[in-house]
Design a protein around this motif. Structure first.
Motif, mmCIF file in Angstrom:
data_model
loop_
_atom_site.group_PDB
_atom_site.id
_atom_site.type_symbol
_atom_site.label_atom_id
_atom_site.label_comp_id
_atom_site.label_asym_id
_atom_site.label_seq_id
_atom_site.Cartn_x
_atom_site.Cartn_y
_atom_site.Cartn_z
ATOM 1 N N ALA A 183 -9.070 1.326 0.326
ATOM 2 C CA ALA A 183 -7.753 0.881 -0.335
ATOM 3 C C ALA A 183 -7.632 0.053 -1.368
ATOM 4 O O ALA A 183 -6.684 -0.587 -1.503
ATOM 5 C CB ALA A 183 -6.795 0.852 0.908
ATOM 6 N N PHE A 234 0.941 -1.350 -0.032
ATOM 7 C CA PHE A 234 0.023 -0.070 0.038
ATOM 8 C C PHE A 234 0.873 1.280 -0.096
ATOM 9 O O PHE A 234 2.242 1.281 0.328
ATOM 10 C CB PHE A 234 -0.761 -0.065 1.180
ATOM 11 C CG PHE A 234 -2.170 -1.147 1.047
ATOM 12 C CD1 PHE A 234 -1.611 -2.182 1.981
ATOM 13 C CD2 PHE A 234 -3.046 -1.079 0.465
ATOM 14 C CE1 PHE A 234 -2.418 -3.409 1.982
ATOM 15 C CE2 PHE A 234 -3.846 -2.107 0.336
ATOM 16 C CZ PHE A 234 -3.716 -3.318 1.140
ATOM 17 N N GLY A 293 0.433 4.931 5.399
ATOM 18 C CA GLY A 293 -0.797 4.326 5.869
ATOM 19 C C GLY A 293 -0.276 3.390 6.827
ATOM 20 O O GLY A 293 0.613 3.231 7.534
ATOM 21 N N PRO A 294 -1.601 2.661 7.508
ATOM 22 C CA PRO A 294 -1.307 1.796 8.412
ATOM 23 C C PRO A 294 -0.337 0.670 8.294
ATOM 24 O O PRO A 294 0.504 0.213 9.246
ATOM 25 C CB PRO A 294 -2.609 1.375 9.189
ATOM 26 C CG PRO A 294 -3.397 1.406 7.677
ATOM 27 C CD PRO A 294 -2.836 2.635 6.854
ATOM 28 N N THR A 295 -0.296 0.196 7.214
ATOM 29 C CA THR A 295 0.643 -1.192 6.989
ATOM 30 C C THR A 295 2.171 -0.606 7.039
ATOM 31 O O THR A 295 2.898 -1.158 7.361
ATOM 32 C CB THR A 295 0.247 -1.939 5.676
ATOM 33 O OG1 THR A 295 -1.261 -2.253 5.870
ATOM 34 C CG2 THR A 295 1.303 -3.099 5.397
ATOM 35 N N ASP A 296 2.226 0.696 6.384
ATOM 36 C CA ASP A 296 3.465 1.140 6.079
ATOM 37 C C ASP A 296 3.909 1.698 7.377
ATOM 38 O O ASP A 296 5.253 1.479 7.681
ATOM 39 C CB ASP A 296 3.098 2.499 5.168
ATOM 40 C CG ASP A 296 4.711 3.083 4.839
ATOM 41 O OD1 ASP A 296 4.926 4.257 5.364
ATOM 42 O OD2 ASP A 296 5.457 2.536 3.952
ATOM 43 N N GLY A 331 -4.172 3.152 -0.857
ATOM 44 C CA GLY A 331 -3.829 3.096 0.536
ATOM 45 C C GLY A 331 -4.699 4.091 1.476
ATOM 46 O O GLY A 331 -5.195 4.934 0.904
ATOM 47 N N THR A 332 -4.974 3.556 2.677
ATOM 48 C CA THR A 332 -5.707 4.658 3.535
ATOM 49 C C THR A 332 -4.996 5.865 4.214
ATOM 50 O O THR A 332 -5.282 6.592 4.601
ATOM 51 C CB THR A 332 -6.536 3.726 4.794
ATOM 52 O OG1 THR A 332 -5.189 3.350 5.538
ATOM 53 C CG2 THR A 332 -7.377 2.945 4.265
ATOM 54 N N GLY A 333 -3.558 5.846 3.710
ATOM 55 C CA GLY A 333 -2.910 6.969 3.974
ATOM 56 C C GLY A 333 -3.222 8.071 3.219
ATOM 57 O O GLY A 333 -3.757 9.177 3.608
ATOM 58 N N SER A 391 -8.707 -4.965 0.475
ATOM 59 C CA SER A 391 -8.139 -4.391 1.557
ATOM 60 C C SER A 391 -9.005 -4.371 2.868
ATOM 61 O O SER A 391 -10.249 -4.727 2.904
ATOM 62 C CB SER A 391 -7.693 -2.834 1.166
ATOM 63 O OG SER A 391 -9.008 -2.205 1.096
ATOM 64 N N VAL A 392 -8.366 -4.059 3.885
ATOM 65 C CA VAL A 392 -8.870 -4.025 5.269
ATOM 66 C C VAL A 392 -9.893 -3.112 5.148
ATOM 67 O O VAL A 392 -11.201 -3.455 5.574
ATOM 68 C CB VAL A 392 -7.902 -3.700 6.331
ATOM 69 C CG1 VAL A 392 -8.768 -3.435 7.545
ATOM 70 C CG2 VAL A 392 -6.838 -4.801 6.601
ATOM 71 N N SER A 393 -9.880 -1.769 4.846
ATOM 72 C CA SER A 393 -10.657 -0.655 4.761
ATOM 73 C C SER A 393 -11.920 -0.989 3.987
ATOM 74 O O SER A 393 -13.222 -1.009 4.399
ATOM 75 C CB SER A 393 -10.322 0.662 4.403
ATOM 76 O OG SER A 393 -9.427 0.283 3.212
ATOM 77 N N GLN A 432 -7.648 1.171 10.063
ATOM 78 C CA GLN A 432 -7.114 0.879 11.236
ATOM 79 C C GLN A 432 -6.509 2.104 12.043
ATOM 80 O O GLN A 432 -6.169 2.784 11.556
ATOM 81 C CB GLN A 432 -5.780 -0.014 10.714
ATOM 82 C CG GLN A 432 -6.164 -1.151 9.765
ATOM 83 C CD GLN A 432 -5.084 -1.822 9.053
ATOM 84 O OE1 GLN A 432 -4.247 -2.516 9.471
ATOM 85 N NE2 GLN A 432 -5.260 -1.688 7.476
ATOM 86 N N HIS A 468 -1.426 -8.620 5.477
ATOM 87 C CA HIS A 468 -2.425 -8.235 6.426
ATOM 88 C C HIS A 468 -3.592 -9.052 6.473
ATOM 89 O O HIS A 468 -3.677 -9.969 5.576
ATOM 90 C CB HIS A 468 -2.554 -6.817 6.630
ATOM 91 C CG HIS A 468 -3.364 -6.151 5.381
ATOM 92 N ND1 HIS A 468 -4.074 -6.689 4.771
ATOM 93 C CD2 HIS A 468 -3.352 -4.601 5.488
ATOM 94 C CE1 HIS A 468 -4.486 -5.725 3.855
ATOM 95 N NE2 HIS A 468 -4.221 -4.689 4.358
HETATM 96 C C1 MLT Z 1 -2.945 0.558 3.961
HETATM 97 O O1 MLT Z 1 -1.743 0.589 4.595
HETATM 98 O O2 MLT Z 1 -3.069 1.657 3.263
HETATM 99 C C2 MLT Z 1 -4.009 -0.458 4.534
HETATM 100 O O3 MLT Z 1 -3.377 -1.426 5.089
HETATM 101 C C3 MLT Z 1 -4.928 -0.640 3.664
HETATM 102 C C4 MLT Z 1 -6.109 -1.190 4.054
HETATM 103 O O4 MLT Z 1 -6.010 -2.436 3.883
HETATM 104 O O5 MLT Z 1 -7.375 -0.880 4.198
#
Ligand code: MLT
Length: 332
Positions: free
Chosen positions: A163, A42, A46-49, A191-193, A167-169, A210, A98
């Motif tokens: 995202a 992503f 964002g959260p994973t980053d 990404g959600t960033g 994705s998680v979102s 997240q 994730h």
């Molecule tokens: C992200 O890092 O942008 C998120 O993990 C994206 C997502 O899966 O929502």
């Protein structure tokens, strides 16, 4: 020149072969002997980053080589994970997967190019990441109940950021939207960033994301937080109610981020990586950075390679059931 006698030639080759066998293979340089690439599927920020950079920094100190994050976004994270899964299994390419890429993705991508369990060497869980429902700060609803009523009235006029499919979102808001009974316009980001930037700017209305991506903005009051999808409030956001307190007890979901290596990465290498991860998760400074952002470090069983393998097996089953029949095709 007189032709060489064949018996002499045979003896010569036998001698060369014997020397080759007797000469021990050059020992594989002690791993790692150069920087390691960690693919984050992503966009940066964002959260994973965020999780990848926090644990990567500490692991680099233990391993004595830099862990360099490479952001490879697209298709809800499956683009980056597909690339990482096909990298040489030599320990110099690892990835932060994730709940989406290694849990929900098979349920939404029938033609996915990897198997979350079979095609990877699990290294360990980095952090649990609870999910919040957040909206732009001037969204015309003071709490979750009012949000749900407004959403039911205004359906597709609402813009929900995510995202990418899988994705998680996207996955968690698919459940949230079906519980509310709303079909918003779903706006995909890398990404959600970057999605959060547009939420702060009021370009989109809401998202499910997240916690580690959101705490600073919620504390600064630049976005609204309606609820956290946990049985108890997050110590990082004591003023944010749980979904149960906010009137939606059935929406309980938490995400996670974990480190994987390509299938076939040697056991001594995956052990070194896991040792470095465990040391990072025990390091007071690293722990504080993750916990201050609302990350959850309690699932120690999944912080081991075997524990993570079992955890991922369960997540794939859980999400295939949860998403059965859910509308997962991207609306726009
Ligand atoms: C992200 O890092 O942008 C998120 O993990 C994206 C997502 O899966 O929502």
């Amino acid at each position: 020149m007189k032709p060489m006698n064949s018996r002499f030639v045979k003896a010569l080759f036998a001698a060369i072969a014997a020397i080759a066998v007797l000469t021990p293979a050059a020992p594989r340089a002690a791993y790692p002997d150069r920087p390691i690439t960690m693919i984050v599927p992503f966009a940066a920020g964002g959260p994973t980053d965020v999780i990848a950079r926090i644990v990567g920094e500490s692991m680099s100190r233990t391993l004595g080589q830099q862990i360099v994050v490479e952001n490879v976004a697209g298709a809800g994270g499956t683009t980056g994970i597909t690339r990482a899964s096909q990298a040489p299994p030599d320990g110099y390419t690892i990835m932060m997967g994730h709940m989406g890429t290694h849990g929900a993705a098979p349920a939404v991508y029938p033609n996915i190019k990897y198997d979350p369990v079979k095609d990877f060497e699990p290294i360990g869980l980095a952090a649990g990441t609870p999910i919040l429902i957040v909206a732009r700060k001037d969204f015309p609803a003071k709490d979750l109940k009012a949000f749900m009523a407004y959403a039911k009235q205004n359906g597709s006029k609402l813009n929900e950021a995510h995202a990418g499919v899988g994705s998680v979102s996207f996955t968690t808001c698919t459940l949230f939207n079906s519980l509310v009974g709303v079909k918003p316009t779903r706006v995909a980001y890398r990404g959600t960033g970057p999605a959060l930037n547009d939420l702060v700017a009021g370009q989109v209305d809401y998202m499910c994301d997240q916690i580690v991506n959101l705490v600073p903005q919620i504390q600064a009051g630049t976005i609204k937080a309606y609820a956290v999808a946990l049985p108890q409030r997050s110590p990082a956001l004591p003023d944010v109610p749980t979904t149960k307190e906010a009137g939606m007890p059935e929406f309980q979901v938490s995400a996670w981020n974990a480190i994987f290596a390509p299938k076939g990465t040697p056991p001594d290498v995956t052990k070194k990586l896991n040792d470095a991860l465990l040391k990072a998760l025990k390091d007071p400074g690293t722990r504080k950075r993750i916990l201050d952002l609302g990350g959850d470090l309690s699932n120690e069983a999944a912080q081991t390679p075997d524990g993570l393998r079992k955890f991922v097996e369960g997540e794939v089953v859980r999400w295939s059931k949860a998403l059965k029949g859910a509308e997962t095709a991207e609306a726009k």
